[in-house]
Scaffold this motif. Structure first.
Motif, mmCIF file in Angstrom:
data_model
loop_
_atom_site.group_PDB
_atom_site.id
_atom_site.type_symbol
_atom_site.label_atom_id
_atom_site.label_comp_id
_atom_site.label_asym_id
_atom_site.label_seq_id
_atom_site.Cartn_x
_atom_site.Cartn_y
_atom_site.Cartn_z
ATOM 1 N N GLY A 40 17.942 5.022 -0.032
ATOM 2 C CA GLY A 40 16.863 4.053 0.056
ATOM 3 C C GLY A 40 16.728 3.478 1.443
ATOM 4 O O GLY A 40 17.608 3.619 2.299
ATOM 5 N N ALA A 41 15.613 2.811 1.667
ATOM 6 C CA ALA A 41 15.335 2.227 2.979
ATOM 7 C C ALA A 41 16.358 1.165 3.359
ATOM 8 O O ALA A 41 16.675 0.988 4.536
ATOM 9 N N MET A 42 16.900 0.459 2.374
ATOM 10 C CA MET A 42 17.881 -0.599 2.639
ATOM 11 C C MET A 42 19.310 -0.086 2.537
ATOM 12 O O MET A 42 20.256 -0.866 2.638
ATOM 13 N N MET A 43 19.449 1.189 2.309
ATOM 14 C CA MET A 43 20.754 1.848 2.279
ATOM 15 C C MET A 43 21.728 1.084 1.371
ATOM 16 O O MET A 43 21.400 0.802 0.241
ATOM 17 N N ALA A 44 22.911 0.730 1.870
ATOM 18 C CA ALA A 44 23.930 0.071 1.041
ATOM 19 C C ALA A 44 23.950 -1.439 1.250
ATOM 20 O O ALA A 44 24.972 -2.088 1.026
ATOM 21 N N ARG A 45 22.830 -2.014 1.664
ATOM 22 C CA ARG A 45 22.809 -3.448 1.960
ATOM 23 C C ARG A 45 23.188 -4.283 0.746
ATOM 24 O O ARG A 45 23.820 -5.338 0.875
ATOM 25 N N HIS A 46 22.803 -3.833 -0.468
ATOM 26 C CA HIS A 46 23.140 -4.610 -1.660
ATOM 27 C C HIS A 46 24.648 -4.699 -1.853
ATOM 28 O O HIS A 46 25.163 -5.737 -2.275
ATOM 29 N N SER A 78 13.474 -2.155 -5.697
ATOM 30 C CA SER A 78 13.666 -1.145 -6.741
ATOM 31 C C SER A 78 14.935 -1.365 -7.562
ATOM 32 O O SER A 78 15.364 -0.480 -8.289
ATOM 33 N N GLY A 79 15.565 -2.543 -7.455
ATOM 34 C CA GLY A 79 16.570 -2.921 -8.429
ATOM 35 C C GLY A 79 18.023 -2.891 -8.020
ATOM 36 O O GLY A 79 18.889 -3.132 -8.865
ATOM 37 N N GLY A 80 18.341 -2.627 -6.760
ATOM 38 C CA GLY A 80 19.748 -2.555 -6.366
ATOM 39 C C GLY A 80 20.500 -3.855 -6.591
ATOM 40 O O GLY A 80 21.592 -3.866 -7.170
ATOM 41 N N ASP A 81 19.927 -4.978 -6.143
ATOM 42 C CA ASP A 81 20.580 -6.272 -6.349
ATOM 43 C C ASP A 81 20.617 -6.634 -7.829
ATOM 44 O O ASP A 81 21.588 -7.217 -8.318
ATOM 45 N N ASP A 105 0.793 -1.228 0.000
ATOM 46 C CA ASP A 105 0.000 0.000 0.000
ATOM 47 C C ASP A 105 0.822 1.273 0.000
ATOM 48 O O ASP A 105 0.263 2.377 0.003
ATOM 49 N N PHE A 106 2.145 1.156 0.018
ATOM 50 C CA PHE A 106 2.976 2.351 -0.046
ATOM 51 C C PHE A 106 4.310 1.967 -0.693
ATOM 52 O O PHE A 106 4.652 0.781 -0.802
ATOM 53 N N PHE A 107 5.076 2.977 -1.119
ATOM 54 C CA PHE A 107 6.349 2.724 -1.788
ATOM 55 C C PHE A 107 7.442 3.594 -1.198
ATOM 56 O O PHE A 107 7.237 4.785 -0.952
ATOM 57 N N VAL A 108 8.583 2.987 -0.972
ATOM 58 C CA VAL A 108 9.816 3.726 -0.700
ATOM 59 C C VAL A 108 10.915 3.091 -1.544
ATOM 60 O O VAL A 108 10.879 1.900 -1.842
ATOM 61 N N TRP A 109 11.885 3.906 -1.923
ATOM 62 C CA TRP A 109 13.015 3.410 -2.698
ATOM 63 C C TRP A 109 13.771 2.374 -1.873
ATOM 64 O O TRP A 109 13.845 2.483 -0.647
ATOM 65 N N GLY A 110 14.355 1.375 -2.537
ATOM 66 C CA GLY A 110 15.000 0.281 -1.838
ATOM 67 C C GLY A 110 16.430 0.547 -1.418
ATOM 68 O O GLY A 110 16.703 0.923 -0.284
ATOM 69 N N HIS A 111 17.386 0.368 -2.340
ATOM 70 C CA HIS A 111 18.801 0.518 -2.024
ATOM 71 C C HIS A 111 19.336 1.860 -2.514
ATOM 72 O O HIS A 111 18.879 2.403 -3.517
ATOM 73 N N ASP A 112 20.322 2.360 -1.812
ATOM 74 C CA ASP A 112 20.978 3.600 -2.234
ATOM 75 C C ASP A 112 21.469 3.467 -3.674
ATOM 76 O O ASP A 112 21.979 2.408 -4.075
ATOM 77 N N TYR A 172 21.706 -19.842 -11.099
ATOM 78 C CA TYR A 172 22.004 -19.197 -9.828
ATOM 79 C C TYR A 172 20.768 -18.439 -9.377
ATOM 80 O O TYR A 172 20.066 -17.822 -10.190
ATOM 81 N N ILE A 173 20.482 -18.504 -8.072
ATOM 82 C CA ILE A 173 19.366 -17.740 -7.508
ATOM 83 C C ILE A 173 19.902 -16.892 -6.365
ATOM 84 O O ILE A 173 20.611 -17.391 -5.476
ATOM 85 N N TYR A 174 19.552 -15.609 -6.392
ATOM 86 C CA TYR A 174 19.990 -14.624 -5.401
ATOM 87 C C TYR A 174 18.748 -14.124 -4.687
ATOM 88 O O TYR A 174 17.796 -13.650 -5.319
ATOM 89 N N CYS A 175 18.751 -14.227 -3.360
ATOM 90 C CA CYS A 175 17.550 -13.889 -2.594
ATOM 91 C C CYS A 175 17.977 -13.258 -1.276
ATOM 92 O O CYS A 175 18.252 -13.957 -0.301
ATOM 93 N N ALA A 176 18.050 -11.944 -1.249
ATOM 94 C CA ALA A 176 18.538 -11.221 -0.075
ATOM 95 C C ALA A 176 17.393 -10.460 0.594
ATOM 96 O O ALA A 176 16.664 -9.717 -0.055
#
Length: 284
Positions: A74-80, A109-112, A56-63, A167-171
């Protein structure tokens, strides 16, 4: 890989997405902010929006660094970046994914996705949040990144994906799902024999095989957070070769895990499985 080499590789990959000119960087950032504004403060959304339904809402993911000092937080900052570096150091993320078919589960939003594509992968990404899907597609368009970004749940299983991915990436996803064993079985089924999975998750500490449970009465969107033994057992029960399963506790208390699909396999136990009679119970 040494930490310094992993950091250099990640910097090299993400540096490719910086714009050639400051004007282009500003234009890209402005376009994404106009079309996909943060509806909650990224640095505070866990406090301000946890009572809302996730879609129901959106925030950007990774920096993201557009170059020339133009960035979007982004909300996940530099986690990627951090997870990719640790993946390279542990060996569960290859420094070159050229010609590899890679599934990015929960791309936000595409960081990974950018990291995986920058390593050379042919990326298919799946994401439940409809605005995040559109934001990722627009980001890829602006940066000329070729990827198939799909809207939907991984639980909508796709038999045509059986044995498709190298390969599957799931963070940062597994603790947001209500049925982790089914989730793991789907990941197993979608890998080619010899393929690998790399996961990162919120976790709980403790001896034995443990999971904490949050649910909607706590801050929303979190379900089961495993410890090391539980996380490893999920992978084994999904079909992964126990001899390949590795789990690490990160410095921040979260977990990384890697495993390989050495060969197609049946479910080890089907009693109570949440897809009774489905193809996922058999050899896949």
């Amino acid at each position: 890989m040494a930490v310094s080499a992993a950091q250099a590789r990640v910097n090299e990959v993400l540096g490719r997405y910086r714009s050639a000119t400051v004007e282009q960087a500003r234009e890209q950032a402005a376009c994404l902010m106009h079309d996909f504004p943060d509806q909650e403060p990224p640095e505070q959304f866990w406090e301000t929006a946890s009572s809302l339904a996730f879609r129901d809402f959106f925030v950007w993911g990774h920096d993201h660094d557009f170059g020339h000092g133009v960035t979007r937080s982004g909300a996940m900052m530099a986690r990627h970046r951090e997870i990719a570096i640790e993946g390279l150091v542990t060996g569960w993320l290859a420094p070159d994914l050229t010609e590899q078919q890679v599934l990015d589960v929960g791309c936000w939003s595409g960081g990974d996705l950018l990291m995986l594509a920058g390593l050379g992968a042919q990326v298919t990404a799946i994401e439940e949040h409809p605005i995040a899907v559109r934001a990722t597609r627009r980001l890829c368009e602006l940066l000329d990144v070729q990827a198939d970004v799909m809207e939907g749940s991984l639980y909508t299983d796709r038999r045509d994906w059986a044995g498709l991915f190298d390969y599957i990436y799931c963070a940062g996803v597994i603790y947001h799902v209500t049925d982790p064993l089914l989730f793991m079985r789907l990941l197993f089924a979608y890998l080619k024999p010899g393929g690998s999975v790399f996961l990162e998750t919120k976790a709980v500490a403790g001896d034995g095989s443990l999971c904490s449970y949050s649910g909607t009465l706590e801050k929303g969107w979190n379900w089961y957070a495993p410890n090391e033994i539980a996380f490893g057992r999920w992978l084994v029960d999904a079909g992964f070769d126990a001899g390949t399963v590795q789990v690490w506790r990160r410095a921040n208390g979260r977990l990384l895990a890697g495993a390989r699909k050495t060969a197609p396999a049946m479910m080890r136990e089907t009693a109570g499985f949440s897809r009774p009679g489905s193809w996922l119970e058999g050899v896949c």
